[in-house]
Design an enzyme around this catalytic site. Structure first.
Site, short mmCIF file in Angstrom:
data_model
loop_
_atom_site.label_atom_id
_atom_site.label_comp_id
_atom_site.label_asym_id
_atom_site.label_seq_id
_atom_site.Cartn_x
_atom_site.Cartn_y
_atom_site.Cartn_z
N ASP A 97 0.87 -1.25 -0.07
CA ASP A 97 -0.15 -0.01 -0.19
C ASP A 97 0.95 1.23 0.00
OD1 ASP A 97 -2.17 -1.60 0.16
OD2 ASP A 97 -2.67 -1.44 2.13
N HIS A 133 0.95 -8.14 -0.15
CA HIS A 133 -0.11 -8.96 0.07
C HIS A 133 -1.14 -8.79 -1.28
CE1 HIS A 133 -1.17 -4.74 0.92
NE2 HIS A 133 -2.64 -5.02 0.95
#
Length: 333
Positions: free
Chosen positions: A221, A275
């Site tokens: 992110d 992820h």
């Protein structure tokens, strides 16, 4: 702008045993070929209400250094509010398609209702629709992108935002102290009161071939922190030592991701987690991540107090709006 027929939710309703070719991942990405089954990754779970707050702070810092991901429980957000948040989000995605299209993203805009059908390097697509809008600070909020139906959407989301901000502030203070800085220095470096909170509701419809497709591809992110609440359908995976593991999360817990900006700001002491998201054949998975992001014009780099001759800067300093998802600003050592 995409047509209604291109939304993943619509595609899913029209498929039974197969999926379109452009959703099928290559062998090195297919969940069936790359997941370590039978082993759920032991992401730390931290009770932040524990009276021993020094221990809690230590666990948060250690998880941020070693994992880049952890879960927190007893965090102060009531379970019934989380249930309401999930309910109003689900209601939005169950609206007739033409009502959702009222909120469709406009060219060049990040906020609104959209679909991850953008082409990647291999021309593949992700099996997910989303709604994306800012929830803080008030000066950044544009209610044009907030659903009017259900009517309680705004009230529930604003209450959730207020409580989430307290948690985020607590985490930033702990992580700042963990770097040997004053407790407010991370927050100041990320923009202080101008730090933006962006809510994204991910909607992953049932997929006939979850062994072949992904909801969201492998990524880190760009945020400083991501605070995420999922529904009860598992699907989050984290990469550990080059292998993919399922992350088993806890009801009413919050999943915390360390993002790129904290890895950069900490000069590599904290780790942004790699992820991805897998799919379910029978059930719809949803998640509600909130991304904490600096203003686009703010320059972010390793904190000056963490850089010296023995520990040179590992990342370039540049405007947040110029960062990429691939951390291309890393300095060769």
């Amino acid at each position: 702008m995409l047509t209604e027929s291109e939304r993943v939710q619509r595609i899913a309703s029209a498929t039974q045993d197969t999926i379109p070719e452009d959703f099928i991942r290559s062998d090195h990405e297919q969940p069936a070929l790359t997941t370590v089954y039978g082993v759920d990754i032991g992401v730390p779970t931290i009770d932040i209400s524990d009276p021993d707050q020094e221990k809690v702070n230590r666990l948060i810092v250690e998880a941020s250094e070693e994992w880049g991901m952890f879960q927190i429980i007893n965090h102060g957000i009531p379970g019934d509010l989380i249930s309401k948040l999930q309910s109003v989000g689900k209601e939005f995605f169950e609206l007739p398609q033409e009502e959702k299209e009222v909120y469709a993203k406009k060219p060049g805009r990040k906020e609104g209702y959209g679909t991850f059908l953008q082409k990647e390097m291999e021309g593949k697509k992700a099996w997910v629709d989303h709604l994306f809008h800012k929830i803080w600070p008030p000066s950044a909020i544009n209610y044009e992108f907030w659903p009017k139906i259900p009517p309680s959407y705004r009230e529930v989301t604003e209450e959730y935002a207020q409580l989430l901000r307290k948690i985020a502030d607590r985490l930033h203070k702990t992580l700042s102290l963990g770097l040997g800085l004053e407790e407010n220095e991370i927050d100041k470096a990320l923009g202080g009161e101008n730090l933006e909170y962006l809510l994204k509701i991910n909607y992953y419809p049932p997929c006939p071939r979850p062994d072949l497709a992904l909801g969201v591809v492998a990524h880190t992110d760009m945020s400083s922190l991501t605070l995420l609440v999922p529904n009860d359908v598992q699907g989050l995976q984290a990469c550990r030592d080059g292998k993919w593991y399922n992350v088993k999360y806890i009801s009413n817990g919050l999943v915390i991701h360390i993002g790129d900006q904290l890895e950069i700001l900490s000069n590599g002491k904290y780790t942004s987690v790699l992820h991805r998201t897998t799919l379910n054949k029978e059930k719809t998975r949803m998640s509600w991540p909130v991304f904490l992001e600096p203003p686009s014009e703010l320059e972010v780099g390793p904190h000056p107090k963490l850089v010296n001759a023995e520990n040179p800067a590992k990342f370039k300093t540049k405007k947040f709006g110029d960062y990429s998802y691939c951390k291309l600003n890393k300095i060769p050592q």
